[in-house]
Design a protein around this motif. Structure first.
Motif, PDB file in Angstrom:
ATOM      1  N   HIS A   6     -20.913 -22.499  79.403  1.00  0.00           N
ATOM      2  CA  HIS A   6     -21.125 -21.247  78.670  1.00  0.00           C
ATOM      3  C   HIS A   6     -21.007 -20.091  79.655  1.00  0.00           C
ATOM      4  O   HIS A   6     -21.852 -19.971  80.552  1.00  0.00           O
ATOM      5  N   ILE A   7     -19.982 -19.282  79.478  1.00  0.00           N
ATOM      6  CA  ILE A   7     -19.787 -18.172  80.415  1.00  0.00           C
ATOM      7  C   ILE A   7     -19.877 -16.852  79.647  1.00  0.00           C
ATOM      8  O   ILE A   7     -19.151 -16.640  78.672  1.00  0.00           O
ATOM      9  N   LEU A   8     -20.816 -16.019  80.072  1.00  0.00           N
ATOM     10  CA  LEU A   8     -20.969 -14.707  79.439  1.00  0.00           C
ATOM     11  C   LEU A   8     -20.354 -13.669  80.375  1.00  0.00           C
ATOM     12  O   LEU A   8     -20.735 -13.583  81.544  1.00  0.00           O
ATOM     13  N   ILE A   9     -19.365 -12.940  79.859  1.00  0.00           N
ATOM     14  CA  ILE A   9     -18.714 -11.924  80.694  1.00  0.00           C
ATOM     15  C   ILE A   9     -19.217 -10.548  80.261  1.00  0.00           C
ATOM     16  O   ILE A   9     -19.098 -10.165  79.094  1.00  0.00           O
ATOM     17  N   GLY A  10     -19.789  -9.832  81.201  1.00  0.00           N
ATOM     18  CA  GLY A  10     -20.231  -8.460  80.955  1.00  0.00           C
ATOM     19  C   GLY A  10     -19.189  -7.510  81.516  1.00  0.00           C
ATOM     20  O   GLY A  10     -18.892  -7.530  82.707  1.00  0.00           O
ATOM     21  N   VAL A  11     -18.618  -6.696  80.638  1.00  0.00           N
ATOM     22  CA  VAL A  11     -17.531  -5.796  81.064  1.00  0.00           C
ATOM     23  C   VAL A  11     -18.074  -4.372  81.111  1.00  0.00           C
ATOM     24  O   VAL A  11     -18.679  -3.904  80.140  1.00  0.00           O
ATOM     25  N   SER A  12     -17.869  -3.693  82.239  1.00  0.00           N
ATOM     26  CA  SER A  12     -18.291  -2.289  82.315  1.00  0.00           C
ATOM     27  C   SER A  12     -17.076  -1.373  82.437  1.00  0.00           C
ATOM     28  O   SER A  12     -15.927  -1.854  82.496  1.00  0.00           O
ATOM     29  N   GLY A  13     -17.330  -0.079  82.472  1.00  0.00           N
ATOM     30  CA  GLY A  13     -16.264   0.914  82.314  1.00  0.00           C
ATOM     31  C   GLY A  13     -15.393   1.125  83.528  1.00  0.00           C
ATOM     32  O   GLY A  13     -15.637   1.994  84.352  1.00  0.00           O
ATOM     33  N   SER A  14     -14.351   0.329  83.605  1.00  0.00           N
ATOM     34  CA  SER A  14     -13.372   0.474  84.687  1.00  0.00           C
ATOM     35  C   SER A  14     -12.002   0.151  84.117  1.00  0.00           C
ATOM     36  O   SER A  14     -11.881  -0.676  83.202  1.00  0.00           O
ATOM     37  N   ILE A  15     -11.018   0.741  84.706  1.00  0.00           N
ATOM     38  CA  ILE A  15      -9.655   0.475  84.251  1.00  0.00           C
ATOM     39  C   ILE A  15      -9.310  -1.021  84.400  1.00  0.00           C
ATOM     40  O   ILE A  15      -8.509  -1.559  83.642  1.00  0.00           O
ATOM     41  N   ALA A  16      -9.999  -1.674  85.342  1.00  0.00           N
ATOM     42  CA  ALA A  16      -9.713  -3.107  85.578  1.00  0.00           C
ATOM     43  C   ALA A  16     -10.101  -3.983  84.389  1.00  0.00           C
ATOM     44  O   ALA A  16      -9.766  -5.167  84.345  1.00  0.00           O
ATOM     45  N   ALA A  17     -10.770  -3.388  83.395  1.00  0.00           N
ATOM     46  CA  ALA A  17     -11.146  -4.153  82.192  1.00  0.00           C
ATOM     47  C   ALA A  17      -9.906  -4.722  81.494  1.00  0.00           C
ATOM     48  O   ALA A  17     -10.015  -5.693  80.742  1.00  0.00           O
ATOM     49  N   TYR A  18      -8.725  -4.140  81.762  1.00  0.00           N
ATOM     50  CA  TYR A  18      -7.518  -4.647  81.094  1.00  0.00           C
ATOM     51  C   TYR A  18      -7.204  -6.091  81.524  1.00  0.00           C
ATOM     52  O   TYR A  18      -6.457  -6.793  80.872  1.00  0.00           O
ATOM     53  N   LYS A  19      -7.810  -6.520  82.665  1.00  0.00           N
ATOM     54  CA  LYS A  19      -7.530  -7.881  83.152  1.00  0.00           C
ATOM     55  C   LYS A  19      -8.413  -8.930  82.465  1.00  0.00           C
ATOM     56  O   LYS A  19      -8.188 -10.131  82.614  1.00  0.00           O
ATOM     57  N   ILE A  20      -9.436  -8.478  81.765  1.00  0.00           N
ATOM     58  CA  ILE A  20     -10.426  -9.432  81.234  1.00  0.00           C
ATOM     59  C   ILE A  20      -9.875 -10.319  80.101  1.00  0.00           C
ATOM     60  O   ILE A  20     -10.176 -11.508  80.065  1.00  0.00           O
ATOM     61  N   PRO A  21      -9.040  -9.776  79.193  1.00  0.00           N
ATOM     62  CA  PRO A  21      -8.479 -10.686  78.178  1.00  0.00           C
ATOM     63  C   PRO A  21      -7.757 -11.888  78.795  1.00  0.00           C
ATOM     64  O   PRO A  21      -7.879 -13.012  78.313  1.00  0.00           O
ATOM     65  N   LEU A  22      -7.051 -11.666  79.896  1.00  0.00           N
ATOM     66  CA  LEU A  22      -6.342 -12.780  80.540  1.00  0.00           C
ATOM     67  C   LEU A  22      -7.340 -13.795  81.113  1.00  0.00           C
ATOM     68  O   LEU A  22      -7.153 -15.018  80.992  1.00  0.00           O
ATOM     69  N   LEU A  23      -8.424 -13.282  81.705  1.00  0.00           N
ATOM     70  CA  LEU A  23      -9.455 -14.181  82.244  1.00  0.00           C
ATOM     71  C   LEU A  23     -10.097 -15.005  81.109  1.00  0.00           C
ATOM     72  O   LEU A  23     -10.301 -16.214  81.250  1.00  0.00           O
ATOM     73  N   VAL A  24     -10.367 -14.338  79.995  1.00  0.00           N
ATOM     74  CA  VAL A  24     -10.968 -15.051  78.846  1.00  0.00           C
ATOM     75  C   VAL A  24     -10.029 -16.179  78.413  1.00  0.00           C
ATOM     76  O   VAL A  24     -10.453 -17.302  78.159  1.00  0.00           O
ATOM     77  N   ARG A  25      -8.754 -15.888  78.377  1.00  0.00           N
ATOM     78  CA  ARG A  25      -7.773 -16.912  77.975  1.00  0.00           C
ATOM     79  C   ARG A  25      -7.777 -18.100  78.929  1.00  0.00           C
ATOM     80  O   ARG A  25      -7.759 -19.259  78.519  1.00  0.00           O
ATOM     81  N   LEU A  26      -7.823 -17.801  80.232  1.00  0.00           N
ATOM     82  CA  LEU A  26      -7.824 -18.891  81.229  1.00  0.00           C
ATOM     83  C   LEU A  26      -9.061 -19.774  81.048  1.00  0.00           C
ATOM     84  O   LEU A  26      -8.980 -20.998  81.087  1.00  0.00           O
ATOM     85  N   LEU A  27     -10.195 -19.129  80.840  1.00  0.00           N
ATOM     86  CA  LEU A  27     -11.452 -19.886  80.699  1.00  0.00           C
ATOM     87  C   LEU A  27     -11.429 -20.715  79.411  1.00  0.00           C
ATOM     88  O   LEU A  27     -11.819 -21.883  79.399  1.00  0.00           O
ATOM     89  N   LYS A  28     -10.948 -20.113  78.328  1.00  0.00           N
ATOM     90  CA  LYS A  28     -10.911 -20.835  77.050  1.00  0.00           C
ATOM     91  C   LYS A  28      -9.963 -22.029  77.137  1.00  0.00           C
ATOM     92  O   LYS A  28     -10.241 -23.092  76.606  1.00  0.00           O
ATOM     93  N   LYS A  29      -8.832 -21.823  77.833  1.00  0.00           N
ATOM     94  CA  LYS A  29      -7.860 -22.919  77.971  1.00  0.00           C
ATOM     95  C   LYS A  29      -8.467 -24.115  78.684  1.00  0.00           C
ATOM     96  O   LYS A  29      -8.084 -25.256  78.477  1.00  0.00           O
ATOM     97  N   SER A  30      -9.439 -23.843  79.566  1.00  0.00           N
ATOM     98  CA  SER A  30     -10.099 -24.930  80.294  1.00  0.00           C
ATOM     99  C   SER A  30     -11.265 -25.501  79.532  1.00  0.00           C
ATOM    100  O   SER A  30     -12.015 -26.309  80.061  1.00  0.00           O
ATOM    101  N   GLY A  31     -11.488 -25.030  78.310  1.00  0.00           N
ATOM    102  CA  GLY A  31     -12.529 -25.624  77.484  1.00  0.00           C
ATOM    103  C   GLY A  31     -13.889 -24.945  77.596  1.00  0.00           C
ATOM    104  O   GLY A  31     -14.880 -25.475  77.090  1.00  0.00           O
TER     105      GLY A  31
END
Ligand SMILES: Cc1cc2nc3c(=O)[nH]c(=O)nc-3n(C[C@H](O)[C@H](O)[C@H](O)COP(=O)(O)O)c2cc1C
Length: 405
Positions: A6-31
């Motif tokens: 169970h991984i909870l990702i807390g996203v705060s206000g930075s332009i780098a937030a655009y990378k988080i959807p890709l990270l979520v996908r990688l984590l979900k792909k690994s189950g």
């Protein structure tokens, strides 16, 4: 290693937030199970719809959800997580975390957390280098939080230097190694057998049994999830074992007969720390294997059988002090007495008893009901569970006992 975490990702206000959807996908792909929490400011950088679609969970941001007073339970969310990852972590959120300020849902979750916290800072060069930011990071690190190093390179401000959030793949590998380094069986080797054996009568016939191999495969996966390097010696079975190599990195050895299983098991046993022998190995095999198909006769036909090699007994005889050996017993009568006798005769550390009398237990089912009997004769009765749940319980039991040895 990330599967089912169970991984909870807390996203705060930075332009780098655009990378988080890709990270979520990688984590979900690994189950992994992923939930995302956005600070109010983060919603300007990445949309909740994108993240809820990819994480397959609602995205949380506000304390209060509607006018009826429904609210997001920050304590439940915090306790749900095996790991809380703050990424990107803005200078503002870092400062508030360090100070214990609690003016948004993410910060309330942080203050309620019992799980480890990982932080991936993202900032402009000067913000990152600023004395206060560096002090906050140092203090959060002293608090035991894991800081995922920033990269150096082109920044959204146009400047170049340190402050770029780690790439999604880098964060993913950080999480992966975090989970694998903290597993109890890390660095240990485990051996599992599964399925039936086929004892050839002639080129087209064999003596076999109804073992499906499901229990052994579930055990191999449960051991691997605890960090063990697993070798699975398996008899012929219909189950698809692609995921064993692919998702779990389990070394799968295919055998057909009890003699082949004996050779492979003895080879790997020498260097194994833990072995669980769940295969249903034939007790007898044809004395001679006919070279040609045996013809149908007008008379009855008698097949001479000889005993197969006793794999478990050989392992018990050569067992070293630090090795832990578990056998399986499938009994139809005097279950407990027979299982205890097998445990002693074969010098096992524990035996798992399946009774054919229990509904839903035994060959072919997806469920099982077992009793674990220790060599000190204490026993643990497990309820009817899926084979995967049963395997996890057995492996949890072994991990308690193994480290007592
Ligand atoms: C376009 C833009 C990009 C920003 N990028 C960052 C950043 O990378 N790191 C950072 O700490 N703050 C950055 N900020 C400032 C934060 O968004 C701001 O401090 C905000 O209050 C952070 O709130 P939060 O920590 O609650 O999410 C940026 C602001 C804007 C408008």
């Amino acid at each position: 290693m990330i599967k089912n975490k169970h991984i909870l990702i807390g996203v705060s206000g930075s332009i780098a937030a655009y990378k988080i959807p890709l990270l979520v996908r990688l984590l979900k792909k690994s189950g992994a199970e992923v939930k995302v929490v956005l600070t109010p400011s983060a919603k300007d950088f990445v949309t909740p719809v994108t993240l809820s679609t990819l994480s397959e969970n609602p995205v949380y941001s506000d304390f209060v959800l509607n006018d009826e007073g429904e609210w997001s339970n920050h304590v439940d969310l915090a306790l749900w997580a095996d790991l809380i990852l703050i990424a990107p972590a803005s200078a503002n959120t870092l400062a508030k975390m360090e100070q214990g300020i609690c003016d948004n849902l993410l910060l309330a979750i942080y203050l309620s957390a019992k799980s480890p916290i990982a932080i991936a800072p993202a900032m402009d060069l000067d913000m990152y280098k600023h004395e206060t930011t560096q002090q906050h990071l140092k203090k959060l690190s002293h608090r035991g939080h894991l800081i995922i190093p920033v990269n150096s390179g082109f920044l959204a401000s146009g400047l170049e230097g340190e402050g770029r959030m780690a790439e999604p793949q880098e964060i993913y590998h950080f999480i992966e190694s975090y989970f694998s380094e903290n597993l109890p069986f890390n660095g240990l080797k485990a051996l599992v057998t599964a399925g039936p054996t086929h004892e050839a009568i002639d080129p087209v016939r064999f003596i076999g049994n109804h073992s499906s191999g499901k229990m052994g495969i579930a055990l191999a996966i449960a051991l691997s999830e605890k960090g063990a390097e697993v070798t699975l010696v398996k008899g012929p079975m219909a189950l698809d074992v692609y995921q064993l190599n692919h998702d779990y990195n389990i070394n799968v050895i295919d055998v057909v007969s009890s003699d082949e299983m004996f050779i492979e098991v003895i080879k790997y046993w020498e260097t194994s720390d833990i072995a669980i022998m769940a295969a249903a190995v034939a007790d007898y095999k044809p004395k001679n294997i006919a070279q040609e198909k045996i013809k149908k006769l007008e008379t009855d036909f008698t097949l001479a059988l000889v005993k197969t090699k006793d794999i478990l007994k050989s392992m018990g005889e050569t067992k070293k002090l630090n090795q832990y050996l578990v056998g399986f017993a499938l009994e139809t009568e005097n279950e407990l007495a027979n299982a205890k006798s097998k445990l002693n005769r074969k010098n096992l550390d524990a035996i798992v008893l399946n009774s054919m009398k229990d509904e839903g237990a035994g060959f072919g089912f997806d469920t099982n009901k077992v009793t674990i009997i220790n060599k000190d004769t204490t026993k643990v009765n497990l309820p009817l569970l899926t084979k995967s749940e049963t395997a996890k319980e057995i492996v949890n039991y072994i991990s308690q006992q193994f480290f007592k040895k």
